[in-house]
Enzyme design. Structure first.
Site, PDB file in Angstrom:
ATOM      1  N   HIS A   1      11.047  -2.574  -0.024  1.00  0.00           N
ATOM      2  CA  HIS A   1      10.220  -3.579  -0.707  1.00  0.00           C
ATOM      3  C   HIS A   1      10.636  -4.987  -0.275  1.00  0.00           C
ATOM      4  O   HIS A   1       9.798  -5.867  -0.111  1.00  0.00           O
ATOM      5  CB  HIS A   1      10.333  -3.432  -2.229  1.00  0.00           C
TER       6      HIS A   1
ATOM      7  N   ASP B   1       1.070  -0.500   1.931  1.00  0.00           N
ATOM      8  CA  ASP B   1       1.714   0.781   1.654  1.00  0.00           C
ATOM      9  C   ASP B   1       2.745   1.129   2.732  1.00  0.00           C
ATOM     10  O   ASP B   1       2.562   0.786   3.903  1.00  0.00           O
ATOM     11  CB  ASP B   1       0.634   1.884   1.578  1.00  0.00           C
TER      12      ASP B   1
ATOM     13  N   LEU C   1      -6.052 -21.778   1.580  1.00  0.00           N
ATOM     14  CA  LEU C   1      -6.033 -20.316   1.459  1.00  0.00           C
ATOM     15  C   LEU C   1      -5.932 -19.962  -0.019  1.00  0.00           C
ATOM     16  O   LEU C   1      -5.075 -20.482  -0.731  1.00  0.00           O
ATOM     17  CB  LEU C   1      -4.836 -19.712   2.207  1.00  0.00           C
TER      18      LEU C   1
ATOM     19  N   ASN D   1       6.392   0.898   2.152  1.00  0.00           N
ATOM     20  CA  ASN D   1       7.730   0.295   2.000  1.00  0.00           C
ATOM     21  C   ASN D   1       8.807   1.364   1.785  1.00  0.00           C
ATOM     22  O   ASN D   1       9.894   1.300   2.371  1.00  0.00           O
ATOM     23  CB  ASN D   1       7.768  -0.640   0.791  1.00  0.00           C
TER      24      ASN D   1
HETATM   25  C1  FPP Z   1       3.723   0.422  -1.681  1.00  0.00           C
HETATM   26  O1  FPP Z   1       4.676   1.072  -0.869  1.00  0.00           O
HETATM   27  C2  FPP Z   1       4.187  -0.895  -2.058  1.00  0.00           C
HETATM   28  C3  FPP Z   1       4.420  -1.311  -3.342  1.00  0.00           C
HETATM   29  C4  FPP Z   1       4.185  -0.459  -4.520  1.00  0.00           C
HETATM   30  C5  FPP Z   1       4.957  -2.646  -3.618  1.00  0.00           C
HETATM   31  C6  FPP Z   1       4.415  -3.782  -2.787  1.00  0.00           C
HETATM   32  C7  FPP Z   1       5.382  -4.887  -2.841  1.00  0.00           C
HETATM   33  C8  FPP Z   1       5.744  -5.662  -1.803  1.00  0.00           C
HETATM   34  C9  FPP Z   1       5.107  -5.627  -0.482  1.00  0.00           C
HETATM   35  C10 FPP Z   1       6.872  -6.589  -1.976  1.00  0.00           C
HETATM   36  C11 FPP Z   1       6.708  -7.932  -2.508  1.00  0.00           C
HETATM   37  C12 FPP Z   1       5.375  -8.460  -2.810  1.00  0.00           C
HETATM   38  C13 FPP Z   1       5.161  -9.748  -3.154  1.00  0.00           C
HETATM   39  C14 FPP Z   1       3.770 -10.187  -3.476  1.00  0.00           C
HETATM   40  C15 FPP Z   1       6.250 -10.743  -3.210  1.00  0.00           C
HETATM   41  P1  FPP Z   1       5.336   2.427  -1.376  1.00  0.00           P
HETATM   42  O2  FPP Z   1       6.556   2.065  -2.130  1.00  0.00           O
HETATM   43  O3  FPP Z   1       4.324   3.217  -2.155  1.00  0.00           O
HETATM   44  O4  FPP Z   1       5.690   3.119  -0.031  1.00  0.00           O
HETATM   45  P2  FPP Z   1       5.698   4.683   0.269  1.00  0.00           P
HETATM   46  O5  FPP Z   1       4.251   5.134   0.226  1.00  0.00           O
HETATM   47  O6  FPP Z   1       6.266   4.750   1.638  1.00  0.00           O
HETATM   48  O7  FPP Z   1       6.556   5.351  -0.758  1.00  0.00           O
END
Ligand code: FPP
Length: 251
Positions: free
Chosen positions: A38, A21, A132, A23
């Site tokens: 992301h 969480d 893994l 990004n």
């Molecule tokens: C949550 O952060 C993250 C996501 C919903 C997406 C996760 C995706 C990745 C880490 C990228 C790629 C993954 C792979 C497996 C290639 P958020 O957007 O909810 O962040 P915020 O809480 O700050 O808004």
């Protein structure tokens, strides 16, 4: 001779589960679009995989996209789908070379055909790898996982292959996603919130939980090592007493 690290000999989780969480906030703090966060998150995914390979952690489950994330703005969902497709095209050969088995849990139906095809191809290509076990939860929800297991059992009972009294914890557990893996020993959530957000609800029953304020794109080996050090100091009692646990480990 160099001294061994302080954590030498400490118990290492067999299975690590992560909610990645933060990004969006990472990007917003830089006044950049959320998609950039992301993309930086995808680089952190490579770092956590490297970390697991180095530390001998046998299974890693990452929450990449929840069933609820489909409701995000179309532009963000589109950017994430593009990122998933790129990662599938670019990373799978290297993961295969490094002995990583890749698998996806969650509903495949909502994904576009090119992504579904790449998911299936990645699973087939890496099927025999054992170093893994990487599970990517995509369009996944813990309640949906439990409901699917209940539905599978109902079908078997209705068909007369199973009696209702045979529906016990083992029968449900065997029909959940990741039934072939040990339950996660350690759960990490980045980004400061203290929730499990419908991730692996069944499988997390006795998992040790660890939370950090660090936003996912900033996660590196140092942060992951803090989680492992904390885990190494925990007493896992599984509902027993401390004395019983001590007695169990005494030869
Ligand atoms: C949550 O952060 C993250 C996501 C919903 C997406 C996760 C995706 C990745 C880490 C990228 C790629 C993954 C792979 C497996 C290639 P958020 O957007 O909810 O962040 P915020 O809480 O700050 O808004």
């Amino acid at each position: 001779m160099t001294a061994p690290p302080a954590t030498a000999g400490a118990p290492v989780p067999r299975h690590l589960a992560v909610i990645m969480d933060g990004n969006g906030r990472w990007a917003q703090r830089r006044r950049r679009p959320r998609a950039i966060g992301h993309r930086a998150g995808a680089r952190a995914v490579n770092r956590v995989i490297d970390f697991c390979l180095e530390r001998g952690i046998g299974a890693l489950t990452l929450f990449a996209f929840s069933s609820e994330n489909w409701g995000r703005p179309e532009e963000e969902v589109g950017a994430l789908m593009k990122l998933f497709l790129n990662a599938l095209e670019r990373e799978v050969d290297e993961l295969d070379r490094r002995g990583v088995r890749v698998r996806f849990i969650g509903e495949r139906g909502p994904f576009a055909e090119p992504i579904r095809a790449r998911m299936a191809a990645a699973e087939a290509q890496t099927l025999r790898n054992e170093r893994l076990h990487l599970a990517i939860a995509a369009s996944y929800g813990g309640r949906q996982d439990i409901a699917a297991a209940a539905r599978a059992l109902a079908v078997e009972v209705a068909a007369g292959r199973l009696r209702p009294e045979q529906v016990d914890e083992a029968a449900v557990g065997a029909r959940m996603a990741l039934a072939d893996l040990p339950s996660p020993d350690l759960f990490i959530r980045t980004g400061g919130d203290h929730r499990v957000s419908n991730f692996l609800l069944w499988q997390l029953a006795y998992t040790e939980l660890w939370f950090t304020e660090t936003l996912w794109p900033d996660v590196d080996a140092g942060v992951l090592q803090q989680a492992l050090d904390d885990y190494a100091g925990r007493e896992r009692r599984f509902g027993l007493t401390s004395a019983q646990i001590g007695a169990e480990t005494t030869p």
